[in-house]
Enzyme design. Structure first.
Site, PDB file in Angstrom:
ATOM      1  N   ASP A 218      -9.605   4.141  -8.945  1.00  0.00           N
ATOM      2  CA  ASP A 218     -10.937   3.667  -9.351  1.00  0.00           C
ATOM      3  C   ASP A 218     -10.922   2.856 -10.640  1.00  0.00           C
ATOM      4  O   ASP A 218     -11.951   2.300 -11.028  1.00  0.00           O
ATOM      5  CB  ASP A 218     -11.874   4.876  -9.530  1.00  0.00           C
ATOM      6  CG  ASP A 218     -12.204   5.512  -8.192  1.00  0.00           C
ATOM      7  OD1 ASP A 218     -12.062   6.740  -8.061  1.00  0.00           O
ATOM      8  OD2 ASP A 218     -12.584   4.770  -7.268  1.00  0.00           O
TER       9      ASP A 218
ATOM     10  N   HIS B  78      -5.694  12.378 -12.121  1.00  0.00           N
ATOM     11  CA  HIS B  78      -5.718  12.681 -10.687  1.00  0.00           C
ATOM     12  C   HIS B  78      -5.177  14.079 -10.467  1.00  0.00           C
ATOM     13  O   HIS B  78      -4.255  14.517 -11.140  1.00  0.00           O
ATOM     14  CB  HIS B  78      -4.861  11.676  -9.907  1.00  0.00           C
ATOM     15  CG  HIS B  78      -5.217  11.597  -8.465  1.00  0.00           C
ATOM     16  ND1 HIS B  78      -4.730  12.486  -7.540  1.00  0.00           N
ATOM     17  CD2 HIS B  78      -6.043  10.763  -7.800  1.00  0.00           C
ATOM     18  CE1 HIS B  78      -5.233  12.180  -6.357  1.00  0.00           C
ATOM     19  NE2 HIS B  78      -6.033  11.147  -6.483  1.00  0.00           N
TER      20      HIS B  78
ATOM     21  N   HIS C  82     -15.207  11.764  -8.357  1.00  0.00           N
ATOM     22  CA  HIS C  82     -14.529  11.350  -7.118  1.00  0.00           C
ATOM     23  C   HIS C  82     -14.764   9.857  -6.901  1.00  0.00           C
ATOM     24  O   HIS C  82     -14.450   9.064  -7.771  1.00  0.00           O
ATOM     25  CB  HIS C  82     -15.034  12.242  -5.973  1.00  0.00           C
ATOM     26  CG  HIS C  82     -14.280  12.164  -4.681  1.00  0.00           C
ATOM     27  ND1 HIS C  82     -13.083  11.530  -4.507  1.00  0.00           N
ATOM     28  CD2 HIS C  82     -14.591  12.689  -3.461  1.00  0.00           C
ATOM     29  CE1 HIS C  82     -12.681  11.646  -3.255  1.00  0.00           C
ATOM     30  NE2 HIS C  82     -13.572  12.335  -2.592  1.00  0.00           N
TER      31      HIS C  82
HETATM   32  C1  SDX Z   1     -10.617   9.813  -6.691  1.00  0.00           C
HETATM   33  O1  SDX Z   1      -8.318  13.702  -4.684  1.00  0.00           O
HETATM   34  C2  SDX Z   1      -8.163  12.459  -4.395  1.00  0.00           C
HETATM   35  O2  SDX Z   1      -7.240  12.059  -3.732  1.00  0.00           O
HETATM   36  C3  SDX Z   1      -9.269  11.541  -4.916  1.00  0.00           C
HETATM   37  C4  SDX Z   1      -9.070  10.054  -4.710  1.00  0.00           C
HETATM   38  C5  SDX Z   1      -9.103   9.681  -3.242  1.00  0.00           C
HETATM   39  O3  SDX Z   1      -8.529   8.654  -2.889  1.00  0.00           O
HETATM   40  O4  SDX Z   1      -9.792  10.399  -2.468  1.00  0.00           O
HETATM   41  O5  SDX Z   1      -7.838   9.656  -5.260  1.00  0.00           O
HETATM   42  C6  SDX Z   1     -10.193   9.245  -5.360  1.00  0.00           C
HETATM   43  O6  SDX Z   1     -11.511  10.596  -6.733  1.00  0.00           O
HETATM   44  C7  SDX Z   1      -9.845   9.430  -7.920  1.00  0.00           C
HETATM   45  C8  SDX Z   1     -10.342  10.184  -9.202  1.00  0.00           C
HETATM   46  C9  SDX Z   1     -11.565   9.446  -9.752  1.00  0.00           C
HETATM   47  N1  SDX Z   1     -12.169  10.223 -10.852  1.00  0.00           N
HETATM   48  C10 SDX Z   1     -12.101   9.804 -12.118  1.00  0.00           C
HETATM   49  O7  SDX Z   1     -11.477   8.825 -12.492  1.00  0.00           O
HETATM   50  C11 SDX Z   1     -12.898  10.663 -13.094  1.00  0.00           C
HETATM   51  C12 SDX Z   1     -12.054  10.946 -14.326  1.00  0.00           C
HETATM   52  N2  SDX Z   1     -10.931  11.825 -13.928  1.00  0.00           N
HETATM   53  C13 SDX Z   1     -11.109  13.236 -14.136  1.00  0.00           C
HETATM   54  O8  SDX Z   1     -12.380  13.751 -14.000  1.00  0.00           O
HETATM   55  C14 SDX Z   1      -9.975  14.063 -13.536  1.00  0.00           C
HETATM   56  O9  SDX Z   1      -8.798  13.464 -13.898  1.00  0.00           O
HETATM   57  C15 SDX Z   1      -9.959  14.323 -12.038  1.00  0.00           C
HETATM   58  C16 SDX Z   1     -11.243  14.881 -11.549  1.00  0.00           C
HETATM   59  C17 SDX Z   1      -9.635  13.076 -11.292  1.00  0.00           C
HETATM   60  C18 SDX Z   1      -8.844  15.354 -11.784  1.00  0.00           C
HETATM   61  O10 SDX Z   1      -9.224  16.504 -12.442  1.00  0.00           O
HETATM   62  P1  SDX Z   1      -8.326  17.846 -12.407  1.00  0.00           P
HETATM   63  O11 SDX Z   1      -7.121  17.660 -11.575  1.00  0.00           O
HETATM   64  O12 SDX Z   1      -9.225  18.971 -12.097  1.00  0.00           O
HETATM   65  O13 SDX Z   1      -7.784  17.924 -13.873  1.00  0.00           O
HETATM   66  P2  SDX Z   1      -8.544  18.655 -15.049  1.00  0.00           P
HETATM   67  O14 SDX Z   1      -9.988  18.230 -15.067  1.00  0.00           O
HETATM   68  O15 SDX Z   1      -8.226  20.109 -14.978  1.00  0.00           O
HETATM   69  O16 SDX Z   1      -7.844  17.980 -16.328  1.00  0.00           O
HETATM   70  C19 SDX Z   1      -6.654  18.508 -16.884  1.00  0.00           C
HETATM   71  C20 SDX Z   1      -6.725  18.114 -18.349  1.00  0.00           C
HETATM   72  C21 SDX Z   1      -7.999  18.597 -19.051  1.00  0.00           C
HETATM   73  O17 SDX Z   1      -7.701  18.711 -20.440  1.00  0.00           O
HETATM   74  P3  SDX Z   1      -7.442  20.197 -21.058  1.00  0.00           P
HETATM   75  O18 SDX Z   1      -8.540  21.097 -20.568  1.00  0.00           O
HETATM   76  O19 SDX Z   1      -6.072  20.593 -20.508  1.00  0.00           O
HETATM   77  O20 SDX Z   1      -7.433  19.987 -22.546  1.00  0.00           O
HETATM   78  O21 SDX Z   1      -6.766  16.672 -18.463  1.00  0.00           O
HETATM   79  C22 SDX Z   1      -7.998  16.284 -19.051  1.00  0.00           C
HETATM   80  C23 SDX Z   1      -8.962  17.452 -18.881  1.00  0.00           C
HETATM   81  O22 SDX Z   1      -9.959  17.439 -19.903  1.00  0.00           O
HETATM   82  N3  SDX Z   1      -8.464  15.117 -18.296  1.00  0.00           N
HETATM   83  C24 SDX Z   1      -8.965  14.027 -18.852  1.00  0.00           C
HETATM   84  C25 SDX Z   1      -9.232  13.171 -17.788  1.00  0.00           C
HETATM   85  N4  SDX Z   1      -8.897  13.753 -16.634  1.00  0.00           N
HETATM   86  C26 SDX Z   1      -8.413  14.971 -16.957  1.00  0.00           C
HETATM   87  N5  SDX Z   1      -9.211  13.710 -20.151  1.00  0.00           N
HETATM   88  C27 SDX Z   1      -9.745  12.476 -20.363  1.00  0.00           C
HETATM   89  N6  SDX Z   1     -10.030  11.590 -19.363  1.00  0.00           N
HETATM   90  C28 SDX Z   1      -9.791  11.897 -18.084  1.00  0.00           C
HETATM   91  N7  SDX Z   1     -10.067  11.025 -17.119  1.00  0.00           N
END
Ligand code: SDX
Length: 437
Positions: A363, A307, A268
């Site tokens: 971020d 996201h 997050h």
């Molecule tokens: C914020 O919710 C909000 O609005 C949050 C926010 C706000 O203003 O409040 O926007 C602020 O928190 C932004 C997000 C910051 N976090 C990161 O940058 C951390 C990296 N991102 C991930 O952890 C992820 O993308 C999330 C947590 C942001 C979203 O996760 P989801 O929606 O639960 O998606 P998921 O984990 O189910 O991913 C789907 C697929 C997976 O692959 P498969 O299992 O289908 O093979 O996408 C892949 C994930 O492994 N994936 C990534 C990835 N994010 C998702 N692979 C590599 N790098 C990534 N960053």
């Protein structure tokens, strides 16, 4: 168009059930009508992490993840970032309309005169070791404000809520600055009421022995824009916590501290700090491809990418990239930007990220700006928490004014043991317990 109902056929009983659509959704409680017999509890919805569950109705922020749209109270984020100050947007988020000149002047005066902290707060901060993480100090100190304002527990009293909202928005920059000064062993700098919100924050962070702090206008404006971009984002993880804790009628200080705790996680708001660590680990542009392949092989994530809602470019990331150029005109270009731009270029061309609709989020670029402005990575999430305090409070206030809301208490699907008989010690078989997993 047929009737505005969802008709469900339960093949177990061959019964059908009509569920009226409610603003495009169905009420989960309507599922409980679906029973097999009179003793049946009825059907629940099962939605781990709330991927497809609306917990509330809200008029504060609108996001269209497919079109990359973000609006606060209907105003596009691009217009607000270009034309408003952060406190102007704070008023909009909290009270629903852009303030007129008199309201804005009174609001700025009110917030400015709530920036001081009770002196006991400084003694509280002294209890932390200098290398304590600023976010942990921020969370704890915001919660500690609850001890100073016991009347804040009257969350159903609108006048008390309004006073605490002003206090929190005024004080979070001071707390943030004090955690920074404590980590450096520097004396605290008191607020300067001649300065605006961002300038005063910079004053409390960076004034040394000069009698009056002079904030660089371009950097102060960049910080104000970054605050606007981070102010609210509908029902994200930390806002969900604010609403959940607030639904028990806990006071706004401990509710805000709980929300900040959720924000601190690397998935997050902690991602901005994690992005800088990732860029440091990559080290140079020519190692980006190797790192991307490492992630695609399942080793870690591209921090700052992806996201839950945006399946297109996060509109905030685009504005932050523009803001970075303004900051670098003053500070000089952060070389980490070249690695970040190469990472974005490669990722946006790669099927693994395209297929998963992974784009840079808010971020990805913010930390590069913060570092160029002189912040250390450990402060980045605190810089997120300051403006998001406004969003948390706006959502908290909307929750308390919503007649449909009550204490949050989800259900579960029980998958544990059925009833079983007690086993005396002498009859227990030694087997690997859960504790050793
Ligand atoms: C914020 O919710 C909000 O609005 C949050 C926010 C706000 O203003 O409040 O926007 C602020 O928190 C932004 C997000 C910051 N976090 C990161 O940058 C951390 C990296 N991102 C991930 O952890 C992820 O993308 C999330 C947590 C942001 C979203 O996760 P989801 O929606 O639960 O998606 P998921 O984990 O189910 O991913 C789907 C697929 C997976 O692959 P498969 O299992 O289908 O093979 O996408 C892949 C994930 O492994 N994936 C990534 C990835 N994010 C998702 N692979 C590599 N790098 C990534 N960053």
């Amino acid at each position: 168009m047929g009737e505005d109902v969802l008709r469900v056929l339960d093949e177990r009983t061959k019964s059908t059930f009509d569920m009226p659509f409610f603003k495009g959704a169905i009420r989960a409680m309507d599922l409980r009508k679906i029973k097999t017999d009179g003793t049946d509890f009825g059907v629940m919805s099962y939605d781990p992490a709330f991927l497809n569950t609306a917990s509330c109705q809200s008029a504060i922020t609108f996001i269209d993840g497919d079109r990359g749209i973000l609006r606060y109270r209907g105003y596009p984020i691009e217009d607000l970032a270009e034309n408003c100050t952060f406190l102007e947007v704070a008023w909009l988020l909290l009270f629903g309309e852009l303030p007129n000149e008199a309201d804005l002047a009174n609001w700025v005066h009110e917030i400015t005169h709530h920036t001081m902290l009770h002196e006991t707060t400084k003694k509280f901060l002294e209890g932390f070791s200098p290398d304590a993480h600023p976010m942990a100090m921020f969370i704890s100190t915001v919660a500690a404000l609850s001890t100073l304002y016991p009347e804040a527990r009257n969350v159903r009293d609108a006048a008390s809520r309004r006073l605490q909202i002003g206090r929190l928005i005024g004080k979070v920059p001071t707390i943030a600055a004090y955690t920074y000064r404590h980590s450096l062993g520097y004396p605290y700098v008191y607020p300067d009421n001649d300065l605006n919100y961002a300038e005063n924050f910079m004053n409390m962070l960076w004034r040394m022995v000069e009698p009056k702090y002079q904030a660089h206008p371009a950097l102060a404006r960049a910080l104000d824009v970054l605050f606007i971009l981070h102010a609210d984002h509908e029902q994200n993880c930390s806002t969900n916590v604010m609403r959940s804790v607030g639904s028990s009628e806990a006071d706004p200080y401990v509710s805000t501290a709980a929300a900040a705790a959720a924000l601190s996680g690397p998935l997050h708001g902690g991602a901005n700090e994690a992005v800088l660590k990732m860029l440091d680990e990559i080290g140079s542009k020519d190692r980006v491809r190797e790192y991307v392949d490492h992630v695609k092989a399942g080793h870690g994530k591209l921090m700052g990418f992806g996201h839950r809602v945006y399946k297109n470019y996060d509109p905030r990331a685009r504005i932050i990239k523009w803001t970075a150029d303004r900051v670098f005109e003053v500070t000089g270009r952060n070389p980490k930007l070249d690695i970040a731009l190469e990472l974005e270029r490669i990722a946006l061309e790669d099927e693994y990220f395209i297929q998963r609709k992974l784009y840079p989020n808010v971020d990805f670029y913010s930390g590069i700006i913060y570092q160029a402005m002189g912040f250390k990575p450990e402060m980045f999430t605190v810089l997120f928490a300051i403006p998001r305090t406004v969003g948390w409070l706006a959502q908290w206030q909307e929750l308390l004014e919503d007649p449909e809301q009550k204490i949050a208490r989800p259900r579960q699907i029980y998958v544990g043991h059925d009833e079983r008989r007690f086993v005396p010690m002498e009859k227990r078989v030694a087997k690997p317990s859960a504790a050793s997993r």
